[in-house]
Design a protein around this motif. Structure first.
Motif, short mmCIF file in Angstrom:
data_model
loop_
_atom_site.label_atom_id
_atom_site.label_comp_id
_atom_site.label_asym_id
_atom_site.label_seq_id
_atom_site.Cartn_x
_atom_site.Cartn_y
_atom_site.Cartn_z
N GLU A 58 -5.92 -1.25 -8.28
CA GLU A 58 -5.97 -1.73 -7.07
C GLU A 58 -7.07 -1.34 -6.33
OE1 GLU A 58 -1.19 -2.17 -6.28
OE2 GLU A 58 -1.89 -0.26 -6.09
N ASP A 59 -7.04 -1.44 -4.80
CA ASP A 59 -7.98 -0.73 -4.20
C ASP A 59 -7.38 0.65 -3.86
OD1 ASP A 59 -9.77 -2.72 -3.98
OD2 ASP A 59 -9.10 -3.51 -1.98
N VAL A 60 -8.40 1.54 -4.08
CA VAL A 60 -7.85 3.10 -3.99
C VAL A 60 -8.78 3.76 -3.04
CG1 VAL A 60 -7.45 5.06 -5.20
CG2 VAL A 60 -6.74 2.85 -6.24
N SER A 108 -10.26 0.74 -10.69
CA SER A 108 -9.73 1.99 -10.25
C SER A 108 -8.58 2.56 -10.98
CB SER A 108 -9.24 1.92 -8.90
OG SER A 108 -8.03 1.10 -8.79
N PHE A 120 2.14 5.32 -9.02
CA PHE A 120 0.75 5.07 -8.94
C PHE A 120 0.44 4.58 -10.61
CE2 PHE A 120 0.19 7.81 -5.55
CZ PHE A 120 -0.54 7.08 -4.85
N CYS A 149 -10.62 -2.65 -6.56
CA CYS A 149 -9.91 -3.54 -7.44
C CYS A 149 -11.03 -4.17 -8.13
CB CYS A 149 -9.01 -4.54 -6.66
SG CYS A 149 -8.35 -5.70 -7.69
N THR A 170 0.96 -1.19 0.14
CA THR A 170 0.08 -0.05 0.02
C THR A 170 0.69 1.39 -0.02
OG1 THR A 170 -1.73 -1.30 1.20
CG2 THR A 170 -1.79 1.30 1.24
N ALA A 197 -5.31 -0.62 1.16
CA ALA A 197 -5.57 0.72 1.13
C ALA A 197 -6.94 1.14 2.00
CB ALA A 197 -5.99 1.19 -0.51
N GLU A 209 -9.40 7.70 -1.79
CA GLU A 209 -8.72 9.06 -1.90
C GLU A 209 -9.48 9.88 -0.76
OE1 GLU A 209 -8.38 9.67 -6.82
OE2 GLU A 209 -9.42 11.19 -5.54
N LYS A 229 -3.99 10.27 -1.92
CA LYS A 229 -4.19 9.02 -2.83
C LYS A 229 -3.70 8.03 -1.89
CE LYS A 229 -4.67 9.12 -7.34
NZ LYS A 229 -4.25 8.92 -8.74
N THR A 276 -5.28 2.40 -10.69
CA THR A 276 -4.41 1.77 -10.57
C THR A 276 -4.53 0.25 -10.65
OG1 THR A 276 -4.59 1.43 -8.20
CG2 THR A 276 -3.03 2.99 -8.94
N SER A 291 -3.12 3.75 -2.41
CA SER A 291 -3.66 2.42 -3.40
C SER A 291 -2.69 1.34 -3.01
CB SER A 291 -3.05 3.04 -4.66
OG SER A 291 -3.39 1.93 -5.85
#
Lengths: 464, 608
Positions: free
Chosen positions: A89-91, A85, A123, A82, A11, A34, A93, A28, A87, A30
């Motif tokens: 991945e789980d993000v 997003s 990222f 995920c 992360t 995250a 913000e 942010k 990336t 990720s």
């Protein structure tokens, strides 16, 4: 069918908005934890809500200090799951109030909950590696985002259309053609004999072409990242007046007192579509005054680290030993000697000084009067000319990566020629030619190596 | 399954089909690794025959021969025994491309291989035509012959050369036959298709042979052999060869006129031949039509055997009608009165698209079924023998439940050969070239033993005798390296050799201990020292590229599991199963997909 296997990395977190300004700042986060990391920074209620939230949920909450439990800022929480997003991945913000301090504190909270500070470009690198964006897109996004002027933007697009690729490809094909001759002779010695003159002139010619692409490459780099020009010279020769004249406003304080300018002063301008950063500096002289001494040291460093120096002298007087010292010291650098105060200088003095400087240093000499505004345009043209002709709309390599690939290809060719001249055997020469081809392939992107990847992504600013 | 009218004639660990260069190495490797072998061949008299020109080695190929030898194979020993003349090609072009080539007495060569097979005592030879590969539920079970006889085996190596459904073509005369009037192998292709293998068609050709006493020997040039003792095998004592084995002459405009006038009768040009031929070994009609500006083409006159009447005309490979072949010879200096004993012919044959093989040379779909040699789309004795050796080793390891031996592209030409075959599109018979080996400065013929003999020893093919010879040489080389590592007049002694034109002889006065080293050892340490800078750069370049392109793609990878790959890339991965990212890139997979794939491999690396 099995679920596709998305990368969920360690992360990472960073402030994704430009520092210091703007109404809101976005932190942010990720990676595989995250959501947990972000939840750890929120209120108990917010944490619960976040851990249950589906992708593209937005809600309002507070970021609390992990140590004191006090509220740091009120934030809007946006969660993306995920693989949907940026990336992949789980993000999460966290949109907090603008201002460097608040955003830094929110970031600190996030980092203390187990996220790691993102490296530059990380990222985007993850987005790319998860197939969310392509390499072309990544590079183009970068060029377009960081293109500072219209002309730079046009170059960014031209490059994408592959015109640079085409001229590089031509070089590559010509090396490949002679390489095929060499290899043919090595593999079929009974049938094919090799003459030096089939190989050497071609390699020399291509080397020359790469040289000229590299010269243009300086321009290309300038287009995307801008060039620094430092005004240096002894005190009271009119550097700050010239600085003001070049930027077209009274930015630097100008007085009759030598040593007025203490620190570096920077201003961004645009000449012939090229972003230029002008740097005004303290006058170069021996001084016991400590603040001024630091300024002088900074001036010297700025002059030696910038792309080119404008060495300013008082054109109404002969050059001093100190002037000659600096010009000699910077003999191998890009320098334009500026004869200022040409409005008050006697003609014959100007002529003599100018001729002497030209003869002794070979640097271009430009007469100006900062006060009257004379010669300022000619000075700009001289500098622009050093970029390799600003009005030329040829396609030039833009990124440091592309210039590096070209340079390495050139080095390999030079080694090929050199080893041939020294009498090394053809197997060695052929290997160098192969490397040249490979480096050009890396430039056009038809071949990948890890340096290429590192180069590309290190150019992204953190948080992008 | 019941086979009516069939009977089992033998049961063994491994059955090798064929008796050519690939088959011999495969059978010998299997036997030396303790496996019982039955070799089934169309003609038990034709062992390790040279259907084309009687020479072993040449650029890229000599390195392979040395590698086979270093691993404990037979080819180099056979070539040394049969040698008529040997020399070093590319002597002045650098150690990476210096290559031995020997002209061999093909009868002696074949005799050597026969004796080697016999000596094993574990290899039974059966004459017959294999028509079916027998398989059980999971794996190969043996082969069946055209007359119903069956050989049971837990592993099968097919090394059928150019015999599968072969046709020979001389002008208008097309015959279903193998080379030199041997029968064609019929039926086996269909059996392979049934097993799910895709078949392609290639062609190759040979030159006419003429009677020795019909050549005007005073009108052709003698080709000189080497003036220093040479040998292929690390086990052989290098010798001087003085048999006048090779002469040369050349074609002229009149020859080319005859070819052009008769091109409509050339099977290559009138559509009789559909298979693809090797660009690197073109027929004379091909050369004349494709390079009209060339005024002459070299022709080598090679004696096939000391006690043979026949001369092979290398460079005149052709499938033109016999009368045209005769007419052509009339125009060539020294051959004006030559009498053709066997006309040149083209041969068309089935091969198995090698992308269906694993890097171990085992077929993807049928466990225990290995292929080697021209059946895999390669060309050349050396390429075939190398595959035979690897197929033999890996068939044995398969039987033992061991991991297969897979040589890297930076380890051996054999690694390059097999990697190219199994993971790139093969559009013509594949011939080895030094240009194919990107790490050729590392893959010298002179250091094949240093690269591979320890591997051969571990596998079990390197005998104690060979190991002792190797250990001695390795110790000497290490000693030589140390001697060159010492300081001499303020510099490293070895650095004096980095100047071109310098020689280790100059250092011998200062370092008298060098006199104690064998000449081959001196040469090797001299090369190492002289090219150290280049070798180092190539090694670091290998590492630089390997960091990314050397990443292995697991053979069973399902491209659907990789997010973000294009459909085209997925197809390519399924079809050619590139072993590494670099090979995928060579297939034209887009850089973005390469990166996506690389990232996927990196993050799944820890998982089984």
């Amino acid at each position: 069918m099995e679920q596709a296997d998305w990368m969920q990395g360690e992360t990472i977190a960073a402030i994704a908005t430009p520092r210091g300004t703007g109404g809101i700042a976005v932190v942010k986060i990720s990676g595989k934890d995250a959501v947990a990391v972000a939840a750890g920074c929120l209120s108990a209620r917010g944490a619960k809500r976040l851990s249950r939230a589906r992708g593209y949920t937005v809600f309002f909450d507070r970021v609390v200090s992990p140590e004191s439990g006090e509220t740091i800022d009120e934030v809007i929480v946006l969660v993306m799951r995920c693989p949907r997003s940026y990336t992949g991945e789980d993000v999460v913000e966290l949109q907090c109030h603008g201002g460097e301090l608040v955003a830094e504190k929110v970031l600190d909270a996030v980092l203390s909950r187990g996220a790691r500070m993102a490296e530059p470009g990380e990222f985007t690198r993850r987005a790319f590696l998860n197939g969310k964006i392509t390499l072309d897109e990544a590079e183009a996004v970068l060029d377009v985002v960081s293109a500072r002027t219209d002309r730079a933007l046009r170059q960014a697009f031209l490059r994408l259309e592959g015109k640079l690729g085409k001229s590089v490809l031509e070089c590559r094909e010509r090396i490949a053609a002679v390489l095929a001759r060499v290899q043919g002779a090595l593999d079929f010695p009974d049938d094919i004999s090799l003459k030096d003159e089939e190989v050497v002139p071609v390699l020399e010619k291509v080397t020359g072409e790469i040289d000229s692409m590299l010269r243009d490459g300086v321009l290309g780099l300038a287009l995307t990242s801008g060039v620094e020009l430092t005004l240096v010279g002894r005190p009271n020769v009119g550097k700050s007046s010239l600085f003001n004249a070049l930027i077209g406003e009274d930015r630097a304080i100008v007085t009759e007192i030598p040593g007025t300018t203490r620190d570096l002063l920077r201003e961004r301008v645009e000449w012939a579509g090229i972003p230029v950063v002008l740097v005004d500096t303290a006058g170069l002289r021996e001084t016991r005054e400590i603040v001024e001494a630091i300024g002088v040291e900074r001036a010297r460093k700025a002059a030696e680290e910038s792309w080119a120096a404008l060495y300013v002298v008082d054109g109404s007087q002969p050059l001093t030993g100190e002037d000659w010292y600096w010009l000699e010291r910077w003999r191998d650098r890009r320098v334009v000697v500026v004869l200022n105060k040409s409005d008050i200088a006697a003609e014959h003095v100007k002529r003599e000084v100018s001729a002497l400087v030209s003869a002794k240093t070979g640097f271009p000499v430009v007469e100006v009067s900062a006060r009257m505004g004379w010669g300022v345009e000619r000075l700009k043209e001289t500098v622009v000319g050093m970029f390799g002709g600003a009005e030329r709309e040829s396609v030039v390599p833009g990124s440091a990566r592309q210039v590096a690939c070209l340079r390495r290809a050139r080095e390999a060719l030079v080694r090929a020629l050199q080893s041939w001249r020294e009498g090394w055997t053809w197997d060695v020469v052929a290997s160098e030619m192969e490397e040249a081809c490979r480096r050009l392939d890396e430039l056009t992107g038809s071949r990948i190596s890890e340096d290429v990847l590192d180069e590309i992504f290190s150019r992204f600013c953190v948080g992008k | 399954m019941e086979y009516t009218g069939s009977r089992i004639i033998g049961s063994c660990d491994a059955c090798v089909v064929g008796s050519g260069h690939a088959a011999c190495e495969a059978a010998l490797a299997l036997s030396r690794l303790g496996k019982s072998v039955i070799m089934v061949t169309l003609n038990a008299n034709n062992v390790a025959g040279m259907a084309c020109n009687p020479a072993i080695g040449g650029p890229g190929k000599a390195q392979i021969v040395r590698e086979i030898d270093a691993l404990g194979g037979e080819m180099a020993l056979a070539a040394d025994e049969a040698c008529l003349e040997i020399r070093v090609l590319n002597q002045s072009k650098g150690p990476a491309v210096q290559s031995l080539r020997a002209q061999c007495d093909k009868r002696v060569y074949s005799g050597h291989m026969k004796a080697a097979l016999m000596k094993e005592g574990r290899i039974a030879v059966v004459q017959g035509m294999v028509t079916t590969v027998l398989t059980g539920d999971r794996a190969v079970e043996g082969v069946m012959l055209s007359d119903g006889r069956r050989v049971l085996a837990r592993a099968v190596v097919l090394a059928t050369g150019v015999y599968l459904e072969s046709r020979t073509i001389v002008g208008e005369e097309v015959r279903v036959s193998g080379p030199m009037g041997e029968p064609s192998a019929r039926g086996l292709s269909a059996s392979l298709v049934k097993l799910g293998l895709e078949i392609g068609r290639f062609k190759t050709g040979t030159s006419p042979r003429v009677r020795r006493d019909s050549v005007a020997w005073n009108r052709v040039r003698k080709e000189e052999g080497a003036l220093v003792p040479l040998a292929f095998s690390f086990m052989s004592v290098p010798r001087l060869w003085d048999f006048d084995a090779c002469y040369s002459t050349e074609t002229c405009e009149a020859t080319h006129e005859i070819i052009r006038a008769n091109v409509s009768r050339a099977p290559l040009f009138n559509g009789t031949i559909v298979g693809t031929g090797p660009r690197y070994c073109p027929s004379i009609e091909d050369k004349v039509m494709r390079f009209p500006e060339r005024k002459r083409h070299l022709v080598f006159l090679e004696k096939e055997s000391k006690d043979s009447d026949e001369i092979y005309l290398l460079g005149l490979s052709t499938s033109l009608p016999v009368d045209v072949q005769e007419e052509m010879l009339r125009t060539i200096r020294g051959l004006e009165r030559a009498v053709i004993t066997r006309p040149g012919y083209a041969i068309e044959y089935d091969y198995v698209l090698p992308n269906q093989l694993k890097p171990s040379l085992e077929t993807n779909g049928v466990p225990g079924l290995f292929l080697a040699g021209q059946i895999c789309g390669s060309s050349g004795y050396e390429e075939a023998a190398a595959q035979g050796l690897i197929a033999g080793i890996n068939a044995s390891r398969y039987l033992d439940g061991k991991e297969p031996l897979i040589l890297g592209r930076d380890q051996a030409y054999i690694g390059v050969l097999i990697d190219d075959l199994v993971s790139s599109p093969i559009n013509e018979p594949y011939r080895m070239l030094t240009a194919r080996a990107e790490y050729r400065l590392l893959l010298r013929q002179s250091n094949a033993d240093l690269r591979l003999t320890p591997i051969g020893r571990e596998i079990g093919l390197v005998s104690d005798e060979r190991w002792a010879v190797f250990e001695r040489r390795r110790r000497q080389i290490e000693r030589g390296r140390k001697l060159l590592d010492q300081e001499l007049r303020g510099r490293r002694a070895g650095d004096y050799l980095r100047r071109p034109g310098s020689s280790i002889g100059e250092l011998m006065r200062d370092i008298p201990e060098l006199h104690e080293l064998d000449p081959d050892v001196l040469e090797e340490v001299e090369t190492e020292a002289r090219y150290a800078g280049f070798i180092q750069r190539q090694e670091s370049e290998v590492r630089r590229l390997e960091r990314w392109s050397g990443k292995r793609i697991p053979p069973g990878l399902d491209p659907d599991l990789v997010p973000g790959l294009s459909r085209e890339t997925k197809d390519k991965i399924r079809r050619y199963r590139p072993a590494t990212l670099g090979r995928a890139a060579d297939l034209g997979v887009s850089p973005v997909d390469i990166l996506v794939l690389g990232a996927y491999l990196q993050r799944t690396a820890g998982r089984a």
